[in-house]
Design an enzyme around this catalytic site. Structure first.
Site, mmCIF file in Angstrom:
data_model
loop_
_atom_site.group_PDB
_atom_site.id
_atom_site.type_symbol
_atom_site.label_atom_id
_atom_site.label_comp_id
_atom_site.label_asym_id
_atom_site.label_seq_id
_atom_site.Cartn_x
_atom_site.Cartn_y
_atom_site.Cartn_z
ATOM 1 N N LEU A 20 -4.644 8.366 6.099
ATOM 2 C CA LEU A 20 -6.051 8.667 5.871
ATOM 3 C C LEU A 20 -6.824 7.354 5.845
ATOM 4 O O LEU A 20 -6.711 6.572 4.905
ATOM 5 C CB LEU A 20 -6.249 9.413 4.546
ATOM 6 C CG LEU A 20 -5.432 10.695 4.334
ATOM 7 C CD1 LEU A 20 -5.800 11.343 3.008
ATOM 8 C CD2 LEU A 20 -5.659 11.670 5.490
ATOM 9 N N CYS A 22 -8.647 4.280 8.796
ATOM 10 C CA CYS A 22 -8.186 3.309 9.784
ATOM 11 C C CYS A 22 -9.146 2.124 9.832
ATOM 12 O O CYS A 22 -9.540 1.662 10.901
ATOM 13 C CB CYS A 22 -8.068 3.963 11.163
ATOM 14 S SG CYS A 22 -7.057 3.000 12.328
ATOM 15 N N GLY A 23 -9.517 1.649 8.646
ATOM 16 C CA GLY A 23 -10.331 0.452 8.556
ATOM 17 C C GLY A 23 -9.441 -0.777 8.593
ATOM 18 O O GLY A 23 -8.398 -0.796 9.257
ATOM 19 N N LYS A 115 -7.799 2.363 -6.242
ATOM 20 C CA LYS A 115 -7.863 2.053 -7.673
ATOM 21 C C LYS A 115 -9.001 2.808 -8.374
ATOM 22 O O LYS A 115 -8.859 3.208 -9.524
ATOM 23 C CB LYS A 115 -8.000 0.563 -7.913
ATOM 24 C CG LYS A 115 -9.307 -0.084 -7.464
ATOM 25 C CD LYS A 115 -9.105 -0.839 -6.200
ATOM 26 C CE LYS A 115 -10.364 -1.527 -5.697
ATOM 27 N NZ LYS A 115 -10.124 -2.130 -4.357
ATOM 28 N N GLU A 139 1.100 0.753 -5.557
ATOM 29 C CA GLU A 139 1.227 -0.701 -5.728
ATOM 30 C C GLU A 139 0.030 -1.452 -5.142
ATOM 31 O O GLU A 139 -0.440 -2.450 -5.699
ATOM 32 C CB GLU A 139 2.519 -1.184 -5.053
ATOM 33 C CG GLU A 139 2.796 -2.666 -5.235
ATOM 34 C CD GLU A 139 3.158 -3.034 -6.663
ATOM 35 O OE1 GLU A 139 2.339 -3.733 -7.303
ATOM 36 O OE2 GLU A 139 4.222 -2.619 -7.144
ATOM 37 N N GLY A 144 -3.080 -6.292 -4.112
ATOM 38 C CA GLY A 144 -2.713 -6.529 -2.727
ATOM 39 C C GLY A 144 -1.215 -6.673 -2.543
ATOM 40 O O GLY A 144 -0.428 -5.799 -2.929
ATOM 41 N N ILE A 146 0.783 -8.669 -3.997
ATOM 42 C CA ILE A 146 1.530 -9.098 -5.182
ATOM 43 C C ILE A 146 2.268 -7.909 -5.781
ATOM 44 O O ILE A 146 1.646 -6.927 -6.178
ATOM 45 C CB ILE A 146 0.593 -9.699 -6.243
ATOM 46 C CG1 ILE A 146 -0.204 -10.865 -5.666
ATOM 47 C CG2 ILE A 146 1.381 -10.154 -7.459
ATOM 48 C CD1 ILE A 146 -1.285 -11.388 -6.590
ATOM 49 N N GLY A 197 -16.288 -13.448 4.948
ATOM 50 C CA GLY A 197 -15.646 -12.142 4.900
ATOM 51 C C GLY A 197 -14.937 -11.838 3.597
ATOM 52 O O GLY A 197 -14.245 -10.822 3.472
ATOM 53 N N LYS A 215 -8.813 -1.960 -11.927
ATOM 54 C CA LYS A 215 -7.459 -2.504 -11.866
ATOM 55 C C LYS A 215 -6.911 -2.769 -13.264
ATOM 56 O O LYS A 215 -5.722 -2.546 -13.531
ATOM 57 C CB LYS A 215 -7.460 -3.784 -11.041
ATOM 58 C CG LYS A 215 -7.806 -3.558 -9.569
ATOM 59 C CD LYS A 215 -7.992 -4.855 -8.824
ATOM 60 C CE LYS A 215 -8.318 -4.620 -7.352
ATOM 61 N NZ LYS A 215 -8.557 -5.893 -6.626
#
Length: 447
Positions: A20, A22-23, A115, A139, A144, A146, A197, A215
């Site tokens: 779900l 596709c960015g 999250k 996870e 990310g 980690i 970015g 988080k």
């Protein structure tokens, strides 16, 4: 008969995966599924088949995603009923929540990086996973690439985690790091982050701490076996952090970081509970988190037996986040092959969520005061009246060039005290006749 044939109830039947979104992250997940197909099959014990990718617009150019264009669909509702594992990287609350609930009702396990949804309505998702006998893994939702959730959930399962202190938002860490190293102001540095970015066109979720708070809720829930929602987290962003605050931290050999702080503590009424907060704070340059630069993330864990542990790495971006998604996918797929499931929600402790006033910290307070006898004594009395002990005082005298009036800048660092007592002190100082202005107030952590 091989081991895989003996243990795999699916035989050669592939594990069907629906994606779900596709960015940036979703396209990395799709690419890795294709490029690592042989390795994934060997690690899982069964082939993985991508059965569809739900997107908003099918006609958009996605030539950089190495999959059959026929896999793209706008019918996410149908797609989630045709998979063994649904990977969700769309984000947001709805329609993601409804799609994941439908997926689990249809017997699919879920891997998500969402999250915001988990921090708002995690218990509903876990209840659905339990009812369907499927996995819910996330996870990628916290840091990310980690690996932090699985070590806390599994490796530290026999220990008691007492505190989690983390830099969990790369955008804010980049901004504060550049303010520290270049002396630039907040707005200038945010613009730089956007150009590179690292920050969205609207950076509110990052710079105001909403992303970090979600988080922190997930970390606290896992660490303390207690349901913590995003709304339970005390939150302050970094938009009010100035170049003067950064300079003040430097003068103390500290840096300013946006910290997520989750800890077991005791409230003023003696109740043991959980305190969860996100706010900018000064931290000594000798602390391991102070060396976390640029857009990197790090999570510092304190546990009774293990002591201090630190997890460090890239906390965002397409490939790092996709790697965390793939790690969860492999774990969930192995459970499907073996005919079992992984650990679910652990909320047995059910500890109360304490008010931020019960948390214990130190303060760095900058005051603009009159330069005359007795001022320091009155300032010190305000601290004494609220039961807050002063650790250090620095004074800088300056003269107004037009009036010739002498003023003093007092910088006071306190010993540890409750947030409530410190807030009362600041209120008393602001009302004092000898204090012209409370210039800045910042917490000091990690000492």
């Amino acid at each position: 008969m091989s081991m895989s044939e003996h243990t795999n109830p699916l035989g050669d039947k592939p594990i069907r995966v629906a994606l779900l979104g596709c960015g940036v992250v979703g396209s990395s997940v799709a690419r890795m599924l294709v490029e690592s197909a042989d390795d994934l099959r060997a690690r899982i014990g069964a082939p993985v088949e991508l059965v569809g990718i739900a997107v908003r617009r099918v006609g958009k150019d996605r030539s950089d995603v190495p999959v059959d264009p026929a896999l793209f669909t706008t019918d996410a509702e149908d797609l989630v009923t045709r998979a063994d594992i649904v990977v969700e990287v769309v984000g947001g609350i709805d329609p993601a929540r409804g799609l994941l609930l439908k997926a689990m009702e249809s017997g699919a396990s879920v891997v998500t990086a969402n999250k915001a949804l988990l921090a708002e309505d995690g218990p509903t998702l876990y209840a659905a996973a339990d009812a369907a006998g499927v996995d819910l893994y996330y996870e990628a939702a916290v840091a990310g690439a980690i690996p932090i959730l699985r070590p806390m959930r599994e490796s530290l399962a026999g220990d008691d985690v007492t505190k989690v202190l983390g830099i969990v938002n790369g955008t804010t860490n980049f901004v504060l790091d550049k303010m520290d190293t270049t002396g630039a102001g907040f707005e200038e540095t945010v613009a730089q982050a956007q150009a590179l970015g690292y920050a969205e066109a609207d950076p509110t979720a990052d710079v105001e701490g909403f992303d970090a708070a979600a988080k922190a809720a997930l970390l606290a829930s896992l660490a303390f076996h207690t349901r913590v929602k995003g709304a339970d987290v005390f939150r302050e962003g970094i938009s009010d952090v100035t170049a003067a605050d950064i300079a003040a931290a430097k003068a103390m050999d500290h840096v300013v970081k946006l910290l997520a702080i989750c800890e077991r503590t005791t409230g003023q009424n003696g109740t043991s509970g959980v305190s969860v907060r996100v706010h900018p704070a000064m931290i000594a340059r000798t602390h391991p988190l102070a060396s976390v630069r640029d857009a990197y993330n790090a999570v510092f864990v304190e546990a009774s037996a293990a002591g201090q542990l630190m997890f460090y790495g890239r906390g965002a971006g397409g490939d790092p986040t996709a790697l965390a998604v793939l790690g969860d996918l492999v774990a969930v797929a192995r459970h499907i092959v073996a005919g079992g499931r992984g650990p679910g929600e652990s909320a047995y402790a059910d500890l109360p969520i304490l008010d931020v006033g019960d948390s214990v910290t130190r303060y760095h307070i900058s005051l603009d005061v009159e330069d005359r006898p007795g001022v320091l004594a009155q300032v010190a009395q305000a601290f004494a009246d609220t039961g807050v002990s002063i650790e250090t005082v620095r004074q800088h005298i300056r003269t107004n060039s037009s009036s010739g009036e002498a003023r003093a800048n007092l910088v006071i660092v306190t010993h540890a005290a409750t947030e409530a007592a410190l807030a009362a002190t600041v209120d008393a100082l602001a009302a004092s006749e000898v204090v012209a202005e409370v210039v800045s107030v910042m917490r000091v952590e990690g000492a």
